[in-house]
Enzyme design. Structure first.
Site, PDB file in Angstrom:
ATOM      1  N   THR A  83      -3.344 -20.699  11.401  1.00 36.84           N
ATOM      2  CA  THR A  83      -2.075 -19.968  10.841  1.00 36.84           C
ATOM      3  C   THR A  83      -2.488 -20.102   9.181  1.00 36.84           C
ATOM      4  OG1 THR A  83       0.289 -19.971  10.668  1.00 36.84           O
ATOM      5  CG2 THR A  83      -0.747 -22.126  10.753  1.00 36.84           C
ATOM      6  N   GLY A 116       1.045  -4.097   6.177  1.00 31.67           N
ATOM      7  CA  GLY A 116       1.764  -3.575   5.433  1.00 31.67           C
ATOM      8  C   GLY A 116       3.503  -2.986   5.559  1.00 31.67           C
ATOM      9  N   HIS A 135      -7.532   1.087   6.270  1.00 30.78           N
ATOM     10  CA  HIS A 135      -7.362   1.238   4.837  1.00 30.78           C
ATOM     11  C   HIS A 135      -8.510   0.734   4.124  1.00 30.78           C
ATOM     12  CE1 HIS A 135      -2.869   1.997   5.034  1.00 30.78           C
ATOM     13  NE2 HIS A 135      -3.251   1.848   6.417  1.00 30.78           N
ATOM     14  N   ARG A 167       4.114 -14.084   8.961  1.00 31.11           N
ATOM     15  CA  ARG A 167       2.890 -14.918   8.562  1.00 31.11           C
ATOM     16  C   ARG A 167       1.761 -14.208   8.852  1.00 31.11           C
ATOM     17  NH1 ARG A 167       5.193 -20.914  10.100  1.00 31.11           N
ATOM     18  NH2 ARG A 167       5.244 -19.582  12.031  1.00 31.11           N
TER      19      ARG A 167
END
Length: 391
Positions: free
Chosen positions: A31, A58, A190, A251
């Site tokens: 994490t 995004g 992207h 997160r």
């Protein structure tokens, strides 16, 4: 032809990214941790901003940037206020505005740039208008200099959805750095890819600290001892479980941070390759009456190549898409076309002008094909031959 003759997106990874993944696996922390923190610092430094916050997409970047602006006591943005948005963009440009109790005020785009028309922005400002959410579409910078001036003159907040335009510039300034906050995507298709991921840049300390809290439950755990959001006691047992903002859990993974650090090193080369391809694309399609291509007034990072069908091809998009698909060329609508035509609009708080002619034209006759960081002269020749073969 095979389905991969001209794909929409391709990988930008090599051994460096796979080594980064192995580094995280060996470390055992998955994490959000030190790799994410280092990537945030390096990302902010690269683009010339004070702060960066990484999240899981995004779309989430748009959400917490807006949420932080609403929470910010120094920003006059509250539920019920209006946010000016372009009629052509992706769904998650709009949804956070509605979800935070704000009202969407749509304006049309410029048919050549595909970005919001600053003159229409000025005309749309009313007593309830408090913000402009500018989108730089397909790598092409919106007129952020003028939009920033309009925002300043009218005491509005300027925010940027820069998810499709990482690496674009106006003179020597990167898009995503003109407003109070600017958002980026690092999804596979992207400019850089961290599997899933997004980032927000800001120079505002309150915004930065609010976003640190908002991305992780709205708690104080990740805030510095001396912060602007809520005073800490210095007792971890209390500070780690105190909730002060109506937050989320968006997160990122530690793997995504590690990948981002490697991808960031490649940004200059990735953008240069896309710009070289754009020059070839412009040469191939110059002077055509049946296809309108995107006009770029600044330095685009060329997410993809848009085609607005005109003359003999107008109204024939389905036929064009069928021909492209048969040739192995992947294509998509220009993001969501005129978003005001989507059924979800009946569920959104929105003010829509009676006419959106440019957005409507894009909705009916617009599409785009991919661009890549490596040379694609044969793919562009195939695209041109396929378009010319439609009688």
């Amino acid at each position: 032809m095979t389905a991969s003759s001209f794909p929409l997106a391709t990988t930008t990874w090599d051994e460096a990214e796979y080594d980064a993944l192995q580094r995280v696996i060996a470390g055992g922390r998955f994490t959000m941790g030190p790799e994410v923190k280092s990537f945030e610092e390096e990302f902010a430094a690269f683009f010339g901003s004070e702060h960066a916050v990484m999240v899981n997409s995004g779309s989430s970047a748009n959400l917490i940037a807006l949420a932080a602006a609403v929470a910010n006591p120094n920003v006059d943005l509250n539920p019920g206020d209006e946010v000016i948005v372009p009629a052509v963009s992706w769904a998650t440009t709009y949804f956070p505005v509605h979800q935070l109790g704000l009202t969407l005020r749509f304006v049309d785009v410029n048919i050549d740039t595909l970005n919001m028309d600053p003159q229409l922005v000025e005309e749309a400002i009313g007593p309830r208008t408090k913000a402009i959410l500018a989108v730089s579409l397909l790598g092409n910078p919106a007129d952020l200099t003028r939009l920033a001036s309009i925002a300043s003159d009218n005491k509005l907040v300027l925010l940027e959805d820069n998810c499709e335009s990482l690496g674009s510039k106006i003179e020597d300034r990167y898009t995503g750095t003109f407003g109070l906050a600017g958002t980026f995507s690092s999804f596979f298709s992207h400019h850089i890819s961290t599997m899933e991921g997004g980032l927000i840049l800001t120079d505002d300390l309150y915004m930065y600290q609010a976003m640190l809290s908002l991305r992780a439950h709205g708690w104080t755990r990740d805030l510095p001892a001396d912060n602007l959001i809520f005073p800490k006691t210095g007792v971890a047992f209390e500070d780690h479980f105190r909730f002060v903002l109506p937050g989320y859990n968006v997160r990122p993974l530690e793997m995504s941070g590690a990948l981002g650090r490697e991808q960031l090193k490649k940004v200059p080369g990735l953008i240069a390759g896309r710009q070289t391809n754009a020059n070839l694309f412009a040469e191939r399609f110059a002077g055509r009456s049946d296809v309108r291509t995107q006009f770029v007034a600044a330095e685009s990072s060329w997410f993809g190549f848009s085609l607005i069908l005109e003359d003999k091809l107008a109204g024939r998009r389905a036929e064009v898409v069928e021909a492209l698909t048969a040739a192995g060329i992947e294509s998509r609508p220009v993001v969501a076309g005129n978003f005001a035509r989507n059924p979800v609009m009946s569920q959104l708080n929105a003010v829509v002008p009676p006419s959106l002619p440019a957005a409507d034209k894009i909705h009916v006759d617009g599409l785009f094909v991919g661009n890549h960081h490596f040379p694609i002269p044969n793919e562009l020749d195939l695209l041109l031959d396929t378009i010319e073969g439609i009688s």
